[in-house]
Design an enzyme around this catalytic site. Sequence first.
Site, PDB file in Angstrom:
ATOM      1  N   LYS A  68       0.855  -1.196   0.000  1.00 10.76           N
ATOM      2  CA  LYS A  68       0.000   0.000   0.000  1.00 10.76           C
ATOM      3  C   LYS A  68       0.886   1.240   0.000  1.00 10.76           C
ATOM      4  CE  LYS A  68      -3.965   1.877   2.633  1.00 10.76           C
ATOM      5  NZ  LYS A  68      -4.901   1.601   3.759  1.00 10.76           N
ATOM      6  N   SER A 118      -9.835   1.577   2.529  1.00  9.52           N
ATOM      7  CA  SER A 118      -8.921   2.373   1.733  1.00  9.52           C
ATOM      8  C   SER A 118      -7.854   1.558   0.991  1.00  9.52           C
ATOM      9  CB  SER A 118      -8.220   3.400   2.619  1.00  9.52           C
ATOM     10  OG  SER A 118      -7.443   2.760   3.615  1.00  9.52           O
ATOM     11  N   SER A 149     -10.166  -0.914   6.646  1.00  6.41           N
ATOM     12  CA  SER A 149      -9.532  -0.742   5.337  1.00  6.41           C
ATOM     13  C   SER A 149      -8.778  -1.940   4.780  1.00  6.41           C
ATOM     14  CB  SER A 149      -8.582   0.454   5.380  1.00  6.41           C
ATOM     15  OG  SER A 149      -9.325   1.625   5.228  1.00  6.41           O
TER      16      SER A 149
HETATM   17  N1  GLN Z   1     -13.372   3.832   5.976  1.00  4.41           N
HETATM   18  C1  GLN Z   1     -12.863   4.211   7.260  1.00  4.41           C
HETATM   19  C2  GLN Z   1     -12.461   5.652   7.224  1.00  4.41           C
HETATM   20  O1  GLN Z   1     -12.660   6.269   6.240  1.00  4.41           O
HETATM   21  C3  GLN Z   1     -11.699   3.345   7.645  1.00  4.41           C
HETATM   22  C4  GLN Z   1     -10.483   3.651   6.859  1.00  4.41           C
HETATM   23  C5  GLN Z   1      -9.297   2.819   7.270  1.00  4.41           C
HETATM   24  O2  GLN Z   1      -9.437   1.767   7.887  1.00  4.41           O
HETATM   25  N2  GLN Z   1      -8.120   3.340   6.943  1.00  4.41           N
HETATM   26  O3  GLN Z   1     -11.969   6.165   8.161  1.00  4.41           O
END
Ligand code: GLN
Length: 500
Positions: free
Chosen positions: A86, A161, A185
């Site tokens: 990532k 994400s 995410s």
């Molecule tokens: N979708 C969640 C957020 O927008 C979690 C994102 C994540 O786990 N990085 O915060």
Amino acid sequence: MASSQTFGSMSVRAIQAGLAAGEFSAAEVARGTFERIGAADARVHAFLETTEAAALEAAARVDAALAAGRDLSELGPLAGVPVGYKDNMNLLGTHTTCSSRMLESYVSPYTATCVARTLEAGALPVGKLNMDEFAFGSSTETSAFGPTRNPWDLDRVPGGSSGGSAAAVAAGLVPVTLGSDTGGSIRQPGSFCGIVAVKPTYGVVSRYGVVAFGSSLDQVGPFARTVEDAALTLNAISGRDELDCTSQEVAVDFTANLAEGVRGMRIGVVPAFMDAAGLTSEVRDKVAEAAAKLEELGAELVEVELPNAQAAMSAYYVLGPCEAFSNLARFDSVRYGYCDPGHKDLGGQYEASRANGFGPEARRRIMLGSYLLSAGVYDKYYYPAQQVRTLITQDYARAFEQIDCILAPVAPRTAFRFGEIADPTEMYLSDMFTISINIAGNGGMSMPIGLGAETGMPVGAQLVAPAFRDKNMLRVAAALEAVYGPAPVAPDFADGKAGE
Ligand code: GLN
């Protein structure tokens, strides 16, 4: 012998068996992987940058050691295996953009511990993967460099994400990638793309060198198509790191219990999750079916209550933005990040650089965090959110006194279409079943359990483990894998097809 197109759809063991038998060299694995990425990634857009030179160098080391008569097993658990990262993970000499204009020209001066450990384990580093900007989001639509597409249906999001990390594995570009999970995410894109996706217990993997979002919630973990590949990767990346004081000694072989089956295990089902408003019937049906299969295999299903879990979303959207606000303060256009040109005074430069360097969702989180931490407001929100956190952590600890693992949905629905969810608060609900696990710190993972009856898109079952007993959920996952089969490459990308 495998065609050069298929290394990304092979398991770690299959690649290593081929290397050990001399069917192909690590250099061929690396070259075949980049050929495959070149052929198929234009449609998926999982990669932001590929690292041919570094992969070929690592491959040459593996090939030289094998030529000198060394056994593959001495070279590390990921020897000769292509791995992607990532783009919030530093890898020396690569761009680490977090999919943000803010870091578009930032080049890593060092390597994150999780990445370094894959390299020490013999992995071939193939590149950096797209994500929601600074990991804020559930679809990769907030990436400043364009979204990643779901290999199962290019009109749909891969989740986020860590959408690039999930899509790269689902399209058969690479067998293993790393992602990070602050509120869901890793698990939600794993579920949307139909692959194995593991967020270990907070502290299992070092966060050093991973650009921080919410430091008390962030955790790194693997994406793979088999439970064993995910467990082997965890073996490589886990454990104490002097550079992250929250990392723990983890003297566990995560592959050790995979063949034990679930007979005699007590698996918790949370009625409030299964009956949640917003959970689609196709996801509920598949998760209920997985529960029934586990029962047939000899597990005992036990209903458990997590009375405070319904407050998790509210607590997360206080704690998360507060931590993000604080972590993102370092991108000030002086030490790091985009510098808006032409400003004579420092205040103007800060303001314009942060306004133009961050996208709308990042700005929303920063403003929210800034407000929540201001005098007078802090006591009303941040402090109660921390109290809620304690209650949720206690809920899980109490539940795990009676059970070995929890089975739940990962996300309320399967992958949605681009633009379908425009309202930020509706997007936040994507994580309604994952967030409380980050709040409590436990391990959680997504396990593919087939396709939804309505959308025909992959559905994931979430398995949750007691803190630092991640092997419990991996054991249940392996039992589900025996029923549902290892995660397939998305049909349009199977057998080396490029998704036309
Ligand atoms: N979708 C969640 C957020 O927008 C979690 C994102 C994540 O786990 N990085 O915060």
